[in-house]
Scaffold this motif. Structure first.
Motif, short mmCIF file in Angstrom:
data_model
loop_
_atom_site.label_atom_id
_atom_site.label_comp_id
_atom_site.label_asym_id
_atom_site.label_seq_id
_atom_site.Cartn_x
_atom_site.Cartn_y
_atom_site.Cartn_z
N ASN A 192 -21.30 -53.86 -60.68
CA ASN A 192 -20.86 -55.17 -60.93
C ASN A 192 -19.35 -55.06 -60.83
N GLY A 227 -17.40 -59.75 -60.38
CA GLY A 227 -18.03 -60.67 -60.66
C GLY A 227 -19.52 -60.62 -59.74
N LEU A 228 -19.43 -59.54 -58.89
CA LEU A 228 -20.52 -59.51 -57.84
C LEU A 228 -21.37 -58.28 -58.07
N ASP A 229 -22.73 -58.48 -57.66
CA ASP A 229 -23.55 -57.46 -57.83
C ASP A 229 -23.46 -56.45 -56.64
N GLN A 287 -24.19 -53.41 -55.81
CA GLN A 287 -25.37 -52.64 -55.42
C GLN A 287 -26.22 -53.57 -54.58
N PRO A 317 -19.80 -65.69 -58.06
CA PRO A 317 -19.55 -65.33 -59.67
C PRO A 317 -19.28 -66.73 -60.40
#
Length: 127
Positions: A83, A86-88, A90, A124
């Motif tokens: 993470n 603010g981004l996932d 994976q 995000p």
């Protein structure tokens, strides 16, 4: 009195453009952030910009350029935590890798050249 903050977050705006499949515009928008960045986010932004450029190449029928840029961009982003910003990361990389694999199959004539379901990036939360 405190200055009023901008109504627009440039990072969020770039992600919105990406999600609307305006990849060239997203690339240009995020490039401004990348040029100003001097910290650890610089290579991450560069990877995201390369992914935008890769999908733009796909939209223009350049399968070789698309696959190459998607790989290079994803490889830069793999260096970061699951993470980041603010981004996932994976989950996004899984979608990017799946799209690149499909483009490579098209490039190698193992799959008909056609449409691609572009990944979306959940925005995000804003502070």
């Amino acid at each position: 009195m405190a200055e009023r903050e901008s109504l627009h977050d440039p990072f969020q705006d770039g992600l919105r453009l990406f999600n609307e499949e305006y990849f060239f515009e997203a690339h240009e928008h995020l490039e401004g952030l990348w040029l100003a960045e001097r910290g650890p986010a610089r290579a991450f932004l560069q990877g995201l910009i390369q992914i935008c450029a890769g999908f733009h190449h796909f939209q223009n029928g350049n399968l070789i350029g698309a696959a190459n840029l998607l790989k290079r961009g994803a490889d830069k982003m793999r260096r970061y935590a699951a993470n980041f910003m603010g981004l996932d990361v994976q989950a996004l990389l899984t979608k990017i890798d799946d799209a690149r694999s499909q483009i490579e199959r098209m490039r190698d004539a193992l799959e008909p050249t056609g449409s691609l379901t572009f990944p979306k990036i959940p925005l995000p939360p804003t502070d």
